[in-house]
Design an enzyme around this catalytic site. Structure first.
Site, PDB file in Angstrom:
ATOM      1  N   ARG A 149       7.727 -16.176  -2.255  1.00  0.00           N
ATOM      2  CA  ARG A 149       8.072 -16.808  -0.970  1.00  0.00           C
ATOM      3  C   ARG A 149       6.944 -17.732  -0.539  1.00  0.00           C
ATOM      4  O   ARG A 149       5.868 -17.728  -1.140  1.00  0.00           O
ATOM      5  CB  ARG A 149       8.230 -15.712   0.092  1.00  0.00           C
ATOM      6  CG  ARG A 149       6.930 -14.908   0.235  1.00  0.00           C
ATOM      7  CD  ARG A 149       6.873 -14.002   1.425  1.00  0.00           C
ATOM      8  NE  ARG A 149       5.518 -13.504   1.627  1.00  0.00           N
ATOM      9  CZ  ARG A 149       5.004 -12.412   1.083  1.00  0.00           C
ATOM     10  NH1 ARG A 149       5.744 -11.676   0.263  1.00  0.00           N
ATOM     11  NH2 ARG A 149       3.758 -12.056   1.331  1.00  0.00           N
ATOM     12  N   GLY A 206       0.782  -1.242   0.000  1.00  0.00           N
ATOM     13  CA  GLY A 206       0.000   0.000   0.000  1.00  0.00           C
ATOM     14  C   GLY A 206       0.808   1.284   0.000  1.00  0.00           C
ATOM     15  O   GLY A 206       0.239   2.353  -0.220  1.00  0.00           O
ATOM     16  N   GLU A 248      -3.129   1.764 -12.992  1.00  0.00           N
ATOM     17  CA  GLU A 248      -4.138   0.741 -13.310  1.00  0.00           C
ATOM     18  C   GLU A 248      -5.524   1.324 -13.140  1.00  0.00           C
ATOM     19  O   GLU A 248      -5.716   2.259 -12.362  1.00  0.00           O
ATOM     20  CB  GLU A 248      -4.030  -0.447 -12.328  1.00  0.00           C
ATOM     21  CG  GLU A 248      -2.940  -1.440 -12.617  1.00  0.00           C
ATOM     22  CD  GLU A 248      -2.797  -2.494 -11.528  1.00  0.00           C
ATOM     23  OE1 GLU A 248      -1.967  -3.376 -11.688  1.00  0.00           O
ATOM     24  OE2 GLU A 248      -3.509  -2.410 -10.507  1.00  0.00           O
ATOM     25  N   VAL A 261       2.341 -16.649   4.882  1.00  0.00           N
ATOM     26  CA  VAL A 261       1.775 -16.921   6.207  1.00  0.00           C
ATOM     27  C   VAL A 261       0.615 -17.915   6.085  1.00  0.00           C
ATOM     28  O   VAL A 261       0.506 -18.871   6.849  1.00  0.00           O
ATOM     29  CB  VAL A 261       1.266 -15.616   6.860  1.00  0.00           C
ATOM     30  CG1 VAL A 261       0.552 -15.908   8.175  1.00  0.00           C
ATOM     31  CG2 VAL A 261       2.404 -14.625   7.074  1.00  0.00           C
ATOM     32  N   LYS A 294      -3.539  -8.966   6.509  1.00  0.00           N
ATOM     33  CA  LYS A 294      -4.598  -9.971   6.430  1.00  0.00           C
ATOM     34  C   LYS A 294      -4.939 -10.467   7.826  1.00  0.00           C
ATOM     35  O   LYS A 294      -4.062 -10.577   8.684  1.00  0.00           O
ATOM     36  CB  LYS A 294      -4.120 -11.152   5.580  1.00  0.00           C
ATOM     37  CG  LYS A 294      -3.937 -10.792   4.114  1.00  0.00           C
ATOM     38  CD  LYS A 294      -3.222 -11.894   3.374  1.00  0.00           C
ATOM     39  CE  LYS A 294      -2.849 -11.420   1.973  1.00  0.00           C
ATOM     40  NZ  LYS A 294      -1.805 -12.275   1.372  1.00  0.00           N
ATOM     41  N   ILE A 313     -10.318  -0.688  -9.018  1.00  0.00           N
ATOM     42  CA  ILE A 313     -11.494  -1.510  -8.696  1.00  0.00           C
ATOM     43  C   ILE A 313     -11.965  -1.092  -7.298  1.00  0.00           C
ATOM     44  O   ILE A 313     -11.190  -1.193  -6.341  1.00  0.00           O
ATOM     45  CB  ILE A 313     -11.152  -3.019  -8.681  1.00  0.00           C
ATOM     46  CG1 ILE A 313     -10.367  -3.438  -9.917  1.00  0.00           C
ATOM     47  CG2 ILE A 313     -12.406  -3.871  -8.510  1.00  0.00           C
ATOM     48  CD1 ILE A 313     -11.148  -3.538 -11.178  1.00  0.00           C
TER      49      ILE A 313
HETATM   50  C1  MV4 Z   1      -5.682  -2.207  -6.196  1.00  0.00           C
HETATM   51  C2  MV4 Z   1      -6.966  -1.955  -5.667  1.00  0.00           C
HETATM   52  C3  MV4 Z   1      -7.957  -1.575  -6.552  1.00  0.00           C
HETATM   53  N1  MV4 Z   1      -7.707  -1.459  -7.861  1.00  0.00           N
HETATM   54  N2  MV4 Z   1      -5.481  -2.084  -7.524  1.00  0.00           N
HETATM   55  C4  MV4 Z   1      -3.411  -2.782  -2.045  1.00  0.00           C
HETATM   56  C5  MV4 Z   1      -2.082  -3.381  -1.755  1.00  0.00           C
HETATM   57  C6  MV4 Z   1      -1.482  -3.729  -3.069  1.00  0.00           C
HETATM   58  N3  MV4 Z   1      -0.791  -4.957  -2.985  1.00  0.00           N
HETATM   59  C7  MV4 Z   1      -2.621  -3.765  -4.027  1.00  0.00           C
HETATM   60  N4  MV4 Z   1      -3.718  -3.080  -3.407  1.00  0.00           N
HETATM   61  C8  MV4 Z   1      -4.814  -2.716  -4.098  1.00  0.00           C
HETATM   62  N5  MV4 Z   1      -4.666  -2.588  -5.436  1.00  0.00           N
HETATM   63  C9  MV4 Z   1      -6.466  -1.705  -8.309  1.00  0.00           C
HETATM   64  N6  MV4 Z   1      -6.228  -1.584  -9.617  1.00  0.00           N
HETATM   65  C10 MV4 Z   1      -7.148  -2.114  -4.289  1.00  0.00           C
HETATM   66  C11 MV4 Z   1      -6.080  -2.494  -3.501  1.00  0.00           C
HETATM   67  C12 MV4 Z   1      -6.368  -2.677  -2.108  1.00  0.00           C
HETATM   68  C13 MV4 Z   1      -6.320  -3.952  -1.541  1.00  0.00           C
HETATM   69  C14 MV4 Z   1      -5.937  -5.061  -2.260  1.00  0.00           C
HETATM   70  C15 MV4 Z   1      -5.894  -6.307  -1.692  1.00  0.00           C
HETATM   71  C16 MV4 Z   1      -6.236  -6.453  -0.351  1.00  0.00           C
HETATM   72  C17 MV4 Z   1      -6.608  -5.376   0.377  1.00  0.00           C
HETATM   73  C18 MV4 Z   1      -6.639  -4.105  -0.186  1.00  0.00           C
HETATM   74  C19 MV4 Z   1      -7.025  -3.004   0.572  1.00  0.00           C
HETATM   75  C20 MV4 Z   1      -7.059  -1.768   0.003  1.00  0.00           C
HETATM   76  C21 MV4 Z   1      -6.719  -1.600  -1.337  1.00  0.00           C
END
Ligand code: MV4
Length: 463
Positions: free
Chosen positions: A292, A165, A200, A295, A237, A203
């Site tokens: 990797r 994030g 991107e 968890v 998580k 969503i």
């Molecule tokens: C996103 C998204 C919505 N749209 N990408 C958050 C951490 C990073 N690894 C990817 N993340 C996100 N990417 C797009 N195009 C929303 C998140 C996101 C999220 C993703 C997975 C699990 C929890 C999340 C919490 C907030 C935002």
């Protein structure tokens, strides 16, 4: 076969690797910081070496100290666990140059996947679905404006070196683009020493679904199904399960085939996790890959019956995938609750001495932990103290087992997330399997409201 493995980690995952080594007849070396002298990974390993003071930067992340321990004890391989040095391509390279096998993918593959934008392009080339977005990194706000017009708002900019994030901004209109782009760039530069950003389509309420993969050193890759990881807070998580209620067998097969093709092309080896976002109409889009063991790997172990850590070790030794994992058959349902040493409402860390520690057991219940009664949770590391995993023939049975296991899990002396998990397991939305990454944002205010109502009621009854 390896005779001796050093575990460059601590806590439950260090113990998990020791379990796998014991079953394979491999000797183990633990490394520990001054704060972990009395830890179970030290106790259960065949040898243990202190590698420095409590702070990770001076011990578990100290590459020369870890490598020295490996040389002194003459190990054949190093298992990095998760976090710490597990996705450090330089560390994997140093291991290689010291003739110590790094249990994980080759350094070049770690490096490729560590550059999120490159990983995205590599997956696109190999026909794995990705979100509409920029081709390559974006140099400046003007270029970002062009891409956003093409993609359509809302969009998200992400740090190519990022994850978790940081260096991420959601942009909802052209008016706010320049400022948000520039702040993401500075944040990324400060955090990762690299301000590269990509874009991107955003969503709004995705589900977070990830696929477990395994590769050998002879070009074979298989997938072991998915995990649903939507229940998280601030990119941490809290609960994971397998299978996901949102993934049909057809979708699983489709993504599985595409991943096998793309990752064998890339030369993927050992354990890995491919992360996807599921959009409102149920399609999956690749976002990033973790190189990797994770968890939450136990939920995949429970539904496949495959020991993923043992498999990692055998594959790192050059074994062929079809000998290590002859067949993947998924059966039943598994849930994992992460028990963190945290205040369940404030989410602030809660270090200290554990007074009572009683873990549940019985059919379909697994506890992965390195903690014990009278044990001390040091303030320097990750707050995960235990993983409570249940298995059932179906989701309902896994849920009922988790509920009773949470009732019977006693931790006294510190705060934990156990009470929060009890609430999640009671929530109608969870039971219905209606999940997305905003799940906790909806549940937490409701729980807060309930507590306030209960308090007001008490005041009326006892004026
Ligand atoms: C996103 C998204 C919505 N749209 N990408 C958050 C951490 C990073 N690894 C990817 N993340 C996100 N990417 C797009 N195009 C929303 C998140 C996101 C999220 C993703 C997975 C699990 C929890 C999340 C919490 C907030 C935002």
């Amino acid at each position: 076969m390896f005779k001796k493995i050093l575990i460059a980690n601590r806590g439950e995952i260090a113990l998990r690797v020791i379990c796998a080594c014991k079953e394979l007849g491999i000797k183990t070396v633990a490394v520990y910081s001054d704060a972990d002298r009395n830890s179970l990974h030290v106790r259960f390993a065949d040898e243990a070496i202190c590698i420095g003071p409590p702070r990770s930067s001076e011990s578990y992340l100290n590459i020369p100290a870890v490598i020295s321990a490996a040389e002194i004890t003459n190990v054949d391989a190093i298992h990095p666990g998760y976090g710490l040095l597990s996705e450090n391509a330089n560390f994997a390279e140093v291991c290689e140059s010291c003739q110590v096998k790094f249990i994980g993918p080759p350094p070049e593959v770690i490096r490729l996947m560590g550059e999120k934008e490159k990983a995205r392009q590599a997956m696109k080339q190999a026909n794995v679905p990705i979100l509409p977005g920029s081709d390559g990194v974006i140099a400046n706000a003007d270029e970002a404006r062009e891409w956003a017009r093409q993609i359509g708002y809302p969009v998200i900019v992400k740090a190519s070196a990022g994850g978790g994030g940081r260096g991420m901004r959601v942009i909802r209109s052209e008016g706010e683009l320049e400022q948000l782009f520039n702040s993401a760039q500075s944040e990324a530069a400060a955090a990762f020493g690299n301000g590269n950003l990509y874009m991107e389509k955003f969503i709004e309420r995705p589900r977070h679904i990830e696929f477990q993969v395994m590769g050998d050193e002879h070009g074979s890759v298989i997938t072991l199904g998915e995990r649903e990881c939507s229940i998280q807070r601030r990119h941490q998580k809290l609960l994971e399960e397998s299978p996901s209620t949102g993934v049909s067998e057809a979708l699983r097969q489709d993504i599985g085939r595409k991943l096998q093709d793309s990752l064998s092309e890339i030369g993927y080896q050992n354990a890995g996790t491919v992360e996807f976002l599921m959009d409102e109409d149920g399609s999956l889009h690749f976002i990033e890959m973790n190189t990797r063991i994770q968890v939450e790997h136990p939920v995949t172990e429970m539904v496949t019956g495959i020991d993923l850590v043992k498999s990692q070790i055998l594959l790192a030794d050059g074994a062929r995938l079809h000998d290590v994992i002859p067949k993947v058959e998924r059966k039943g349902h598994s849930i994992e609750c992460r028990i963190n040493a945290e205040h369940p409402e404030k989410f602030t860390p809660s270090a200290g001495k554990i007074k009572t520690f009683h873990t549940p057991g019985g059919l379909g219940v697994r506890v992965d932990t390195a903690t014990y009664a009278e044990g001390v949770i040091p303030p320097y590391y990750d707050s995960l103290i235990a993983k409570l995993i249940t298995y059932g023939r179906d989701r309902e049975e896994a849920i009922m087992r988790m509920r009773r296991a949470l009732e019977m899990f006693i931790v006294e002396g510190i705060y934990t997330t156990i009470p929060l998990h009890r609430q999640i397991l009671q929530s109608e939305e969870f039971i219905a399997g209606k999940l997305d990454t905003k799940f906790l944002e909806r549940l937490l205010p409701r729980l807060q409201e309930e507590r306030e109502r209960a308090k007001a009621q008490e005041a009326v009854l006892q004026p």
